[in-house]
Write an enzyme that holds these catalytic residues in place. Structure first.
Site, PDB file in Angstrom:
ATOM      1  N   LYS A 116       0.867  -1.170   0.000  1.00 23.91           N
ATOM      2  CA  LYS A 116       0.000   0.000   0.000  1.00 23.91           C
ATOM      3  C   LYS A 116       0.905   1.221   0.000  1.00 23.91           C
ATOM      4  O   LYS A 116       1.654   1.440   0.951  1.00 23.91           O
ATOM      5  CB  LYS A 116      -0.904  -0.006   1.229  1.00 23.91           C
ATOM      6  CG  LYS A 116      -1.877   1.172   1.278  1.00 23.91           C
ATOM      7  CD  LYS A 116      -2.837   1.031   2.447  1.00 23.91           C
ATOM      8  CE  LYS A 116      -3.860   2.149   2.447  1.00 23.91           C
ATOM      9  NZ  LYS A 116      -4.841   2.006   3.549  1.00 23.91           N
ATOM     10  N   ASP A 149     -12.971   5.613  11.698  1.00 22.71           N
ATOM     11  CA  ASP A 149     -13.480   5.613  10.324  1.00 22.71           C
ATOM     12  C   ASP A 149     -14.097   4.257   9.986  1.00 22.71           C
ATOM     13  O   ASP A 149     -13.824   3.681   8.933  1.00 22.71           O
ATOM     14  CB  ASP A 149     -12.354   5.960   9.345  1.00 22.71           C
ATOM     15  CG  ASP A 149     -12.888   6.376   7.981  1.00 22.71           C
ATOM     16  OD1 ASP A 149     -14.063   6.790   7.903  1.00 22.71           O
ATOM     17  OD2 ASP A 149     -12.141   6.277   6.984  1.00 22.71           O
TER      18      ASP A 149
END
Length: 379
Positions: free
Chosen positions: A21, A114
């Site tokens: 990532k 989140d």
């Protein structure tokens, strides 16, 4: 961020598929984005839990910051919700795993901040993995919307996903604790059960007003047949005053697990047809035998009794069900291959047996409920 697949041949004694990532070139020099990427790696790497995506390392090369992480095959929970109705059994299984992951994070002092369907991944075995700790904080802090969130808020006339999952205290920019994640979890559960958001709106202002001031339509009105116990869990998660909410993810986890034991799940229309009560006489007595350790690892022998004891503990609280005590049932530990004979000797209507096996690094538990009187497998 962008995700790449990598085979690590040289660094490890065996080949491991991994994902990288990293930040795309246009934001690779953005200090705030780099900080968020590094924060995600540090937060998630401190957690070792089967329902949290594993972080192997965070590194930098030629000016590029990247995370080496577990490669997952499957789909996001957002895609699963979009694909259609989620059966109650699947909803409970996924919900329990997410709550378990949050409980582990909160015990480490990490607040995700989140929680939403896009940040939950379902692998090919259907197991939930919580992703993206980029907004996580290791301690209580101001929840004022970040620059990334501000950019999302400018989408006038659209329903913005992340905003719809915010807790009231997060929307107000107040200090957050673990209870904020639990409100977001309630929004997630509501959407999984109904396919709709509890606080919909065409603009961010309307969504914020709903989160702060309006009660959502009851789940049972949107999706008839949902067990009342699950509806109660979601309503408690969505309490606007965090003092009236669940105070810990472990409490949510306990109530979800109790749902699969206390019979509420069988009250849904889809499950009634499969209920053991349809077979005739009610199952009013039951014995639980130690589960067979079929892993080949003697060091895991203790799990045979541990798993069975967990089941016994749950069943012993059920009304109108006689459960044979552990001391008596466990004498038959070597006779799980003949549950009918054990059931007759213990004078019970049903016997529960099981096997524990190993697949790669995953323990699998399989249970079997036998109706001794009718010589049939119930479940």
């Amino acid at each position: 961020t962008e995700i790449y697949t990598l085979s690590l041949h040289d660094a490890l004694p065996i080949c491991r598929e991994a994902a990288l990532k990293c930040l795309p070139p246009d934001v690779a020099s953005d200090a705030q984005m780099v900080e968020r990427l590094v924060r995600e790696a540090r937060s998630a790497s401190s957690l070792n839990h089967p329902n949290i995506c594993t972080i192997y390392e965070v590194d930098e090369d030629a000016g590029y910051h990247f995370i080496t992480m577990e490669l997952l095959q499957g789909q996001t929970l957002r895609d699963r919700i979009a694909a259609g109705s989620i059966p109650m059994a699947e909803l409970l299984r996924i919900g329990t795993q997410i709550a378990d992951a949050l409980s582990a994070a909160h015990q480490k002092g990490i607040i995700h901040r989140d929680i939403k369907p896009a940040n939950v991944f379902l692998n090919e075995r259907g197991e939930a993995k919580v992703l993206d700790f980029g907004l996580a904080k290791v301690e209580e802090t101001s929840a004022a919307v970040t620059a990334t969130g501000v950019a999302a808020l400018t989408s006038s006339g659209q329903t913005v996903g992340t905003i719809a999952y915010m807790s009231p205290e997060q929307a107000r920019g107040q200090k957050l604790d673990a209870r904020s994640d639990l409100f977001s979890l309630g929004v997630l559960f509501y959407e999984m059960a109904t396919g709709e958001l509890p606080f919909p709106g065409g603009t961010t202002a309307i969504i914020f007003d709903a989160i702060l001031n309006r009660k959502p339509v009851r789940i049972s009105q949107v999706k008839p047949g949902i067990p009342s116990s699950f509806e109660n869990i979601v309503e408690k998660l969505l309490e606007k005053d965090c003092r009236n909410r669940y105070q810990a993810a472990a409490e949510v986890l306990s109530d979800l697990r109790r749902m699969t034991v206390d019979g509420n799940l069988l009250r849904t229309a889809s499950a009634k047809a499969a209920s053991p009560r349809k077979a005739g006489k009610t199952i009013d007595s039951l014995a639980v035998l130690p589960f067979t350790n079929a892993t080949g690892d003697e060091e895991l022998d203790h799990l045979s009794e541990l798993v069975a004891e967990g089941v016994l503990d749950g069943l012993s609280h059920l009304p109108k069900l006689r459960v044979v005590p552990r001391s008596k049932a466990f004498r038959h530990r070597d006779r799980s291959d003949d549950p009918y004979a054990v059931g007759r000797e213990l004078a019970v209507r049903a016997v529960l047996t099981g096997r524990i096996t190993m697949r790669e690094d995953m323990l699998l538990v399989r249970a079997e409920l036998i109706d001794v009187a009718k010589d049939t497998q119930l479940w």
